[in-house]
Design a protein around this motif. Structure first.
Motif, PDB file in Angstrom:
ATOM      1  N   TYR A  62       0.837  -1.208   0.000  1.00  0.00           N
ATOM      2  CA  TYR A  62       0.000   0.000   0.000  1.00  0.00           C
ATOM      3  C   TYR A  62       0.866   1.250   0.000  1.00  0.00           C
ATOM      4  CZ  TYR A  62      -3.433   3.476   1.424  1.00  0.00           C
ATOM      5  OH  TYR A  62      -4.243   4.587   1.492  1.00  0.00           O
ATOM      6  N   SER A 117      -6.503  -2.658  -1.802  1.00  0.00           N
ATOM      7  CA  SER A 117      -6.184  -2.845  -0.388  1.00  0.00           C
ATOM      8  C   SER A 117      -7.367  -3.429   0.383  1.00  0.00           C
ATOM      9  CB  SER A 117      -5.765  -1.506   0.226  1.00  0.00           C
ATOM     10  OG  SER A 117      -5.140  -1.702   1.472  1.00  0.00           O
ATOM     11  N   TYR A 129      -1.088  -3.951   3.635  1.00  0.00           N
ATOM     12  CA  TYR A 129      -2.237  -3.208   3.133  1.00  0.00           C
ATOM     13  C   TYR A 129      -2.579  -2.045   4.063  1.00  0.00           C
ATOM     14  CZ  TYR A 129      -2.333  -7.625   0.658  1.00  0.00           C
ATOM     15  OH  TYR A 129      -1.964  -8.718  -0.083  1.00  0.00           O
ATOM     16  N   ASN A 130      -3.527  -1.241   3.633  1.00  0.00           N
ATOM     17  CA  ASN A 130      -3.930  -0.071   4.413  1.00  0.00           C
ATOM     18  C   ASN A 130      -4.414  -0.521   5.799  1.00  0.00           C
ATOM     19  OD1 ASN A 130      -5.107   2.213   5.509  1.00  0.00           O
ATOM     20  ND2 ASN A 130      -5.936   2.919   3.560  1.00  0.00           N
TER      21      ASN A 130
END
Length: 450
Positions: A135, A150, A182-183
């Motif tokens: 991300y 994400s 990821y976020n």
């Protein structure tokens, strides 16, 4: 009910020459059917797609800081992100740990080309190009596709976490599973919305009181599908996509389905059907063989006469079609689709219906199905010429299987019905060839060959 043999045309061919049939399903109904088809095609891939779509949609529903994100795109991306798996292995189940990095990329690139060209996603389809990317907030600010990626891949990893921990995860498990890629906001959303473990519960396979295995999230997902809003062009695109899903098992079946819908409208015009009836017939023709997605490819594409046990298996496609549509769409249209192998004299299947148990529209879809099977090339036969087709239909009418008046329209107007079939069939075609071309171009560029 009007006796079929007493039908008198209410319209001349000229009066409906410019008639364009309209499919009669909502986008939500279509998505419910597509989701069920994916499970029927390959249960492992299908259930995985539904789980990720459900979880991703729950996460996206709680994103209030980015107005670019919508549930519809999240659902489509999650549901079809594994289209490449269906394309390369429609019936097998491949563990990604057994694939090379190139093979994994190949599958996602096919899914990307598929989603970009055959769904309403447009630029949002770029999310699949970020399948293996860490991300990046700067990129995400410019391209919402990274946010979608994400959300979806966070949901996918959380599903793996849940299964590995038998749905009894702890805070430490999130750190072990590489979710930091990821976020982190999406992981936090999951922790909050699953505080009472209701989301996790919906994602578990459970046994019903009847002893069947059920997945609660599919019911929740279908309720969500029915609330989604798409415009007419997007809905029609999804309708065509529903038919094209059959290509995961049989290209021949796709074209047979499209042609059956075209024949049904063309014959319905000569039989004096109203515009409403023609629209319903068109829709039923497109639905009638969807259950073949659950029939083994080796039987659907068998290049010869089927043995009795194989024929008995393929006959179950009617029951499978019924399972796909029966509680979703108007009963009248559903009956047209699932009665396409019944005969007026009661010798058809699966219910041995006869006479006035079959409506005029049921018979039209049935004859259209037969006409397509006779005229088109199939895995076990070449095309039949018009004389052979007409002779076979006459013999079936003489035996009481088909209505004589309806079949007479084919004898009298065979070439015109063929022409109109071609016109109507074009309304159901999506450019699958474009997907293949774009996929091959992308993979060629990726190879670095000059």
């Amino acid at each position: 009910m009007e006796a079929i043999s007493n039908i008198t045309p209410r319209h001349s061919d000229e009066s409906l020459q410019d008639f364009i049939p309209q499919q009669q399903l909502s986008a939500g109904q279509i998505l419910c059917i597509i989701g069920r088809m994916l499970v029927l095609c390959n249960e492992t891939y299908g259930l995985s797609s539904c789980r990720v779509a459900y979880l991703a949609s729950e996460i996206a529903a709680h994103v209030n800081w980015d107005k670019r994100i919508n549930i519809s795109s999240t659902i489509l991306l999650a549901l079809f992100k594994n289209v490449g798996d269906y394309h390369f292995d429609s019936e097998k189940v491949i563990n990604y740990s057994e694939l090379t990095a190139h093979q994994i990329k190949e599958r996602y690139m096919y899914s990307y080309a598929f989603l970009k060209n055959l769904t309403p996603l447009g630029e949002d389809a770029h999310a699949l190009l970020f399948y293996d990317s860490k991300y990046n907030a700067g990129v995400a600010e410019k391209m919402v596709a990274m946010e979608y990626a994400s959300i979806i891949f966070t949901a996918e990893r959380i599903m793996e976490l849940l299964e590995t921990t038998n749905y009894a995860y702890t805070e430490i498990d999130f750190e072990k599973f590489g979710l930091s890629k990821y976020n982190p906001k999406y992981v936090e959303i999951f922790k909050i919305i699953d505080g009472n473990r209701e989301i996790s519960k919906n994602l578990r396979l459970m046994e019903s009181t009847e002893g069947n295995v059920v997945l609660p999230c599919i019911h929740e997902l279908e309720k969500l599908y029915l609330t989604l809003k798409f415009n007419k062009d997007e809905t029609d695109m999804l309708f065509k996509l529903m038919i094209l899903v059959l290509d995961f098992k049989s290209t021949v079946t796709v074209w047979h389905t499209i042609h059956t819908a075209g024949y049904a409208v063309s014959l319905g015009k000569y039989a004096g059907c109203s515009e409403t009836e023609l629209n319903e017939i068109f829709t039923a023709g497109a639905l009638h063989d969807l259950g073949k997605i659950g029939i083994p490819q080796s039987i659907l594409e068998y290049p010869g006469k089927l043995r009795n046990w194989e024929y008995n298996i393929i006959k179950h496609h009617v029951d499978k079609t019924e399972d796909l549509i029966i509680d979703l769409i108007p009963r009248r249209i559903a009956n047209m689709a699932i009665h396409h192998h019944e005969k007026l004299n009661g010798t058809g299947y699966p219910r041995n219906l006869s006479g006035l148990e079959l409506t005029k529209e049921d018979q039209i879809v049935e004859i259209a199905d037969i006409l397509s099977a006779l005229v088109d090339r199939r895995s076990y036969k070449e095309e039949f010429n018009s004389d052979t087709v007409i002779q076979i239909l006459k013999e079936m009418a003489q035996k009481g299987e088909l209505d004589e008046k309806l079949t007479m329209y084919i004898y009298d107007c065979f070439e015109r019905i063929q022409e109109r079939r071609d016109f109507y069939s074009k309304l159901l075609v999506l450019p699958l060839g474009t997907v293949e071309i774009e996929f091959q171009e992308e993979m060629y560029l990726e190879s670095g060959i000059e």
